[in-house]
Design a protein around this motif. Structure first.
Motif, PDB file in Angstrom:
ATOM      1  N   ASP A   1       0.804  -1.224   0.000  1.00  0.00           N
ATOM      2  CA  ASP A   1       0.000   0.000   0.000  1.00  0.00           C
ATOM      3  C   ASP A   1       0.835   1.272   0.000  1.00  0.00           C
ATOM      4  O   ASP A   1       0.347   2.332   0.369  1.00  0.00           O
ATOM      5  CB  ASP A   1      -0.982  -0.001   1.178  1.00  0.00           C
TER       6      ASP A   1
ATOM      7  N   HIS B   1       3.407  -5.132   3.189  1.00  0.00           N
ATOM      8  CA  HIS B   1       2.430  -5.967   3.898  1.00  0.00           C
ATOM      9  C   HIS B   1       2.224  -7.292   3.157  1.00  0.00           C
ATOM     10  O   HIS B   1       1.705  -7.305   2.036  1.00  0.00           O
ATOM     11  CB  HIS B   1       1.068  -5.273   3.982  1.00  0.00           C
TER      12      HIS B   1
ATOM     13  N   ARG C   1      -6.898 -11.573   2.156  1.00  0.00           N
ATOM     14  CA  ARG C   1      -7.113 -10.157   1.823  1.00  0.00           C
ATOM     15  C   ARG C   1      -8.090  -9.991   0.668  1.00  0.00           C
ATOM     16  O   ARG C   1      -8.909  -9.080   0.664  1.00  0.00           O
ATOM     17  CB  ARG C   1      -5.781  -9.490   1.443  1.00  0.00           C
TER      18      ARG C   1
ATOM     19  N   ARG D   1     -11.546 -10.643   1.987  1.00  0.00           N
ATOM     20  CA  ARG D   1     -11.950  -9.517   2.817  1.00  0.00           C
ATOM     21  C   ARG D   1     -12.332  -8.314   1.966  1.00  0.00           C
ATOM     22  O   ARG D   1     -13.319  -7.634   2.228  1.00  0.00           O
ATOM     23  CB  ARG D   1     -10.820  -9.114   3.784  1.00  0.00           C
TER      24      ARG D   1
ATOM     25  N   ARG E   1      -6.804  -2.028   3.002  1.00  0.00           N
ATOM     26  CA  ARG E   1      -7.789  -0.992   3.341  1.00  0.00           C
ATOM     27  C   ARG E   1      -7.306   0.374   2.866  1.00  0.00           C
ATOM     28  O   ARG E   1      -8.117   1.265   2.604  1.00  0.00           O
ATOM     29  CB  ARG E   1      -8.024  -0.972   4.857  1.00  0.00           C
ATOM     30  N   SER E   2      -6.006   0.560   2.755  1.00  0.00           N
ATOM     31  CA  SER E   2      -5.469   1.821   2.216  1.00  0.00           C
ATOM     32  C   SER E   2      -6.019   2.103   0.820  1.00  0.00           C
ATOM     33  O   SER E   2      -6.270   3.253   0.474  1.00  0.00           O
ATOM     34  CB  SER E   2      -3.951   1.760   2.082  1.00  0.00           C
TER      35      SER E   2
ATOM     36  N   HIS F   1       5.055   5.408   3.689  1.00  0.00           N
ATOM     37  CA  HIS F   1       4.136   4.879   2.669  1.00  0.00           C
ATOM     38  C   HIS F   1       4.098   5.776   1.433  1.00  0.00           C
ATOM     39  O   HIS F   1       3.596   5.349   0.389  1.00  0.00           O
ATOM     40  CB  HIS F   1       2.712   4.784   3.197  1.00  0.00           C
TER      41      HIS F   1
ATOM     42  N   TRP G   1       1.959  10.771   5.575  1.00  0.00           N
ATOM     43  CA  TRP G   1       2.885   9.752   6.064  1.00  0.00           C
ATOM     44  C   TRP G   1       4.213  10.368   6.482  1.00  0.00           C
ATOM     45  O   TRP G   1       4.610  11.420   5.981  1.00  0.00           O
ATOM     46  CB  TRP G   1       3.136   8.700   4.983  1.00  0.00           C
TER      47      TRP G   1
HETATM   48  P1  AMP Z   1      -4.869  -3.463   6.044  1.00  0.00           P
HETATM   49  O1  AMP Z   1      -3.495  -4.011   6.290  1.00  0.00           O
HETATM   50  O2  AMP Z   1      -5.376  -3.792   4.684  1.00  0.00           O
HETATM   51  O3  AMP Z   1      -5.842  -3.788   7.131  1.00  0.00           O
HETATM   52  O4  AMP Z   1      -4.749  -1.889   5.985  1.00  0.00           O
HETATM   53  C1  AMP Z   1      -4.188  -1.171   7.036  1.00  0.00           C
HETATM   54  C2  AMP Z   1      -3.358  -0.048   6.444  1.00  0.00           C
HETATM   55  O5  AMP Z   1      -4.142   1.111   6.343  1.00  0.00           O
HETATM   56  C3  AMP Z   1      -2.204   0.309   7.338  1.00  0.00           C
HETATM   57  O6  AMP Z   1      -1.046  -0.419   6.986  1.00  0.00           O
HETATM   58  C4  AMP Z   1      -1.992   1.761   7.019  1.00  0.00           C
HETATM   59  O7  AMP Z   1      -1.130   1.868   5.925  1.00  0.00           O
HETATM   60  C5  AMP Z   1      -3.338   2.255   6.551  1.00  0.00           C
HETATM   61  N1  AMP Z   1      -3.992   3.217   7.452  1.00  0.00           N
HETATM   62  C6  AMP Z   1      -4.022   4.530   7.271  1.00  0.00           C
HETATM   63  N2  AMP Z   1      -4.723   5.159   8.214  1.00  0.00           N
HETATM   64  C7  AMP Z   1      -5.153   4.222   9.049  1.00  0.00           C
HETATM   65  C8  AMP Z   1      -5.951   4.254  10.242  1.00  0.00           C
HETATM   66  N3  AMP Z   1      -6.435   5.391  10.745  1.00  0.00           N
HETATM   67  N4  AMP Z   1      -6.198   3.075  10.828  1.00  0.00           N
HETATM   68  C9  AMP Z   1      -5.706   1.924  10.312  1.00  0.00           C
HETATM   69  N5  AMP Z   1      -4.963   1.848   9.192  1.00  0.00           N
HETATM   70  C10 AMP Z   1      -4.686   2.984   8.566  1.00  0.00           C
END
Ligand code: AMP
Ligand code: MN
Ligand code: MN
Ligand code: MN
Length: 285
Positions: free
Chosen positions: A13, A38, A98, A101, A132-133, A248, A254
């Motif tokens: 991401d 990741h 992923r 999800r 989620r990013s 990032h 970031w």
């Molecule tokens: P995931 O690993 O797909 O669950 O995504 C999480 C990623 O979202 C993290 O590695 C961050 O890069 C990004 N992120 C950015 N803002 C937030 C936040 N407020 N809470 C959680 N993740 C965040």
């Protein structure tokens, strides 16, 4: 030597390609950079190549998503062999999770009246990792929040309407994959999990019992106090201390590459016993 041992590229991401990331690290005076995408290793060959060209030392790494006692924890693997089949298979499973999800996140957003989010996130993902990013970027572009923080607070964060809980790797599994690949397992940004003392102690017991050997003491997620607290935990458990920006990209607020305060005194740096690959520094490799 300036070390930055936590960063992301477009393979997960991050916003910069592995080569651009390495170039930026070099320009900012980083001597030793770990690329820790990741749940994926795909960015490493390009990063290695760029590092060799510039004379920067690239530490092959990964940031593994772990579920420990219903909590999402990130474990870094530093100095891993990207060709290790056990690590590769473990990460492939997480990427599959992923993808499932992401489809579910898309369905939930659809139910909230936000169409096309899955396709939108997929189009923004540069590689095999759907994060989620990528949804956050899509939602901000659609005007559903002014920044990442807002859309995580509204939709994507834990307990929010588009949050899908997942069982990621077990702590013991993730550490075993890292060790099988010859790497060192390090707890990423530990202060972020907001565990109380008792819980964090139990967590570090489980982590060290599994064969983990370090924690990030310096991180862009930590303030000075977190830093000192984590240095004390490291000393108490005989863990190495690591330091990383968790860069990032240049947008979305970031932290910058290589902007890393010194480790507090008394810390044992994780790089203490590293024999940094002279091959990577040789010209023309
Ligand atoms: P995931 O690993 O797909 O669950 O995504 C999480 C990623 O979202 C993290 O590695 C961050 O890069 C990004 N992120 C950015 N803002 C937030 C936040 N407020 N809470 C959680 N993740 C965040
Ligand atoms: Mn991330
Ligand atoms: Mn993380
Ligand atoms: Mn990270």
């Amino acid at each position: 030597m300036k070390y930055d041992l936590h960063s992301h590229s477009t393979a997960s991401d991050g916003q910069l390609s592995p080569a651009r990331l390495v170039e930026r690290a070099h320009a900012r005076g980083v001597d030793v950079l770990a690329l820790t995408d990741h749940d994926v290793l795909d960015g490493l060959p390009e990063a290695q190549h760029a590092a060799a060209r510039l004379g920067l030392i690239l530490v092959p790494g990964v940031e593994i998503s772990v579920t420990w006692e219903e909590r999402l924890i990130h474990i870094l693997g530093l100095g891993i062999d990207p060709d290790n089949p056990q690590l590769q298979a473990g990460l492939a499973g997480l990427r599959e999770l992923r993808r499932h999800r992401a489809r579910e996140i898309g369905r939930r957003l659809e139910r909230l009246g936000i169409g096309g989010a899955y396709e939108g996130a997929l189009a923004l993902a540069g590689g095999e990792v759907l994060s989620r990013s990528h949804f956050a970027r899509f939602l901000v572009a659609e005007g559903l929040g002014r920044d990442f923080k807002t859309v995580f607070r509204r939709y994507l964060g834990r307990g929010k309407p588009a949050y899908v809980s997942c069982r990621w790797a077990a702590l013991e599994e993730a550490v075993a994959w890292i060790r099988a690949a010859g790497g060192q397992a390090v707890v990423a940004h530990p202060a972020r999990y907001q565990m109380g003392r008792r819980l964090f102690e139990r967590f570090l017991q489980a982590f060290t019992a599994a064969g983990g050997c370090g924690i990030e003491v310096v991180s862009s997620s930590h303030d000075h106090k977190d830093c000192r607290t984590m240095a004390a935990w490291a000393q108490r458990f005989g863990l190495y201390a690591s330091a990383g920006s968790d860069f990032h990209g240049v947008a979305d607020g970031w932290a910058e590459l290589g902007r890393i305060p010194a480790l507090p005194s008394g810390c044992r740096p994780i790089w203490q016993d590293w024999e940094l690959g002279q091959a990577a520094r040789a010209e023309g490799v």
